[in-house]
Design an enzyme around this catalytic site. Sequence first.
Site, mmCIF file in Angstrom:
data_model
loop_
_atom_site.group_PDB
_atom_site.id
_atom_site.type_symbol
_atom_site.label_atom_id
_atom_site.label_comp_id
_atom_site.label_asym_id
_atom_site.label_seq_id
_atom_site.Cartn_x
_atom_site.Cartn_y
_atom_site.Cartn_z
ATOM 1 N N GLY A 34 -7.515 -1.650 -2.315
ATOM 2 C CA GLY A 34 -8.439 -2.748 -2.037
ATOM 3 C C GLY A 34 -9.586 -2.250 -1.179
ATOM 4 O O GLY A 34 -9.583 -1.116 -0.695
ATOM 5 N N LEU A 35 -10.565 -3.104 -0.993
ATOM 6 C CA LEU A 35 -11.733 -2.751 -0.197
ATOM 7 C C LEU A 35 -11.364 -2.471 1.256
ATOM 8 O O LEU A 35 -10.332 -2.937 1.747
ATOM 9 C CB LEU A 35 -12.753 -3.889 -0.247
ATOM 10 C CG LEU A 35 -13.440 -4.165 -1.584
ATOM 11 C CD1 LEU A 35 -14.209 -5.481 -1.518
ATOM 12 C CD2 LEU A 35 -14.374 -3.013 -1.960
ATOM 13 N N SER A 36 -12.222 -1.748 1.943
ATOM 14 C CA SER A 36 -12.070 -1.577 3.382
ATOM 15 C C SER A 36 -12.125 -2.948 4.047
ATOM 16 O O SER A 36 -12.997 -3.759 3.742
ATOM 17 C CB SER A 36 -13.203 -0.694 3.921
ATOM 18 O OG SER A 36 -13.101 -0.551 5.317
ATOM 19 N N GLY A 37 -11.170 -3.224 4.917
ATOM 20 C CA GLY A 37 -11.132 -4.519 5.583
ATOM 21 C C GLY A 37 -10.355 -5.587 4.840
ATOM 22 O O GLY A 37 -10.243 -6.721 5.314
ATOM 23 N N LYS A 40 -5.145 -3.793 3.828
ATOM 24 C CA LYS A 40 -4.147 -2.856 3.296
ATOM 25 C C LYS A 40 -3.253 -2.268 4.390
ATOM 26 O O LYS A 40 -2.028 -2.288 4.279
ATOM 27 C CB LYS A 40 -4.836 -1.704 2.549
ATOM 28 C CG LYS A 40 -5.682 -2.114 1.367
ATOM 29 C CD LYS A 40 -6.320 -0.912 0.690
ATOM 30 C CE LYS A 40 -7.232 -0.117 1.616
ATOM 31 N NZ LYS A 40 -8.381 -0.911 2.135
ATOM 32 N N SER A 108 -8.667 3.876 -2.669
ATOM 33 C CA SER A 108 -8.472 4.403 -4.036
ATOM 34 C C SER A 108 -9.289 3.599 -5.043
ATOM 35 O O SER A 108 -8.729 2.865 -5.854
ATOM 36 C CB SER A 108 -6.986 4.444 -4.407
ATOM 37 O OG SER A 108 -6.311 3.241 -4.154
#
Length: 199
Positions: A34-37, A40, A108
């Site tokens: 998933g996106l940064s923030g 995860k 990723s």
Amino acid sequence: MNKSTNIVWQKTSVKKADRQHLNNHKSAVLWFTGLSGSGKSTLSSALEKELFSLETHTYHLDGDNVRHGLNKNLGFSPEDREENIRRIGEVSKLMVDAGLITLTAFISPYQEDRDHVRATLAQDEFIEIYVKCSLDMCEARDPKGLYKKARLGEINNFTGIDAPYEEPLHPEIVIDTENQSIEESVQTIIHYLKDKQYI
């Protein structure tokens, strides 16, 4: 890239199935993407704590932590991102062979790279968990201040801003961190693992 020659795979006397039997659970990779923030690291860390309380043998690989050691020579170009995930995939495979449930928290961003890791494992050993969160919410959270730096041009090739993120096509689990609490998300994954008889 394959530079190794004159090597032969050394078979071991203790098999993966033996380790799984000893641990009393299956081994697998829980691949958080998933996106940064998006949450995860927070989610995977909370899940590991819950799995540990259930006497499950786990190991947590986090994107930032791995770049302090194993992948500290890699940047964020498409080529380096690919190599980053390739290395993590190989480490994850070793940990699955060791009988562990391995939690990996990496952006990723490319489907092809995630698919490559999946292909190195047995069919039921790769569990892709899409930590879904809108770019607006991730940017509003911005726990590390990275989006702000990317918007100011201080960081190049930042996923979601000037580098792409390819959403998973067929993830085993989708967690919407805008609408689910960490506790709810952890229980969603625990339920999946119990239902599929991993634990």
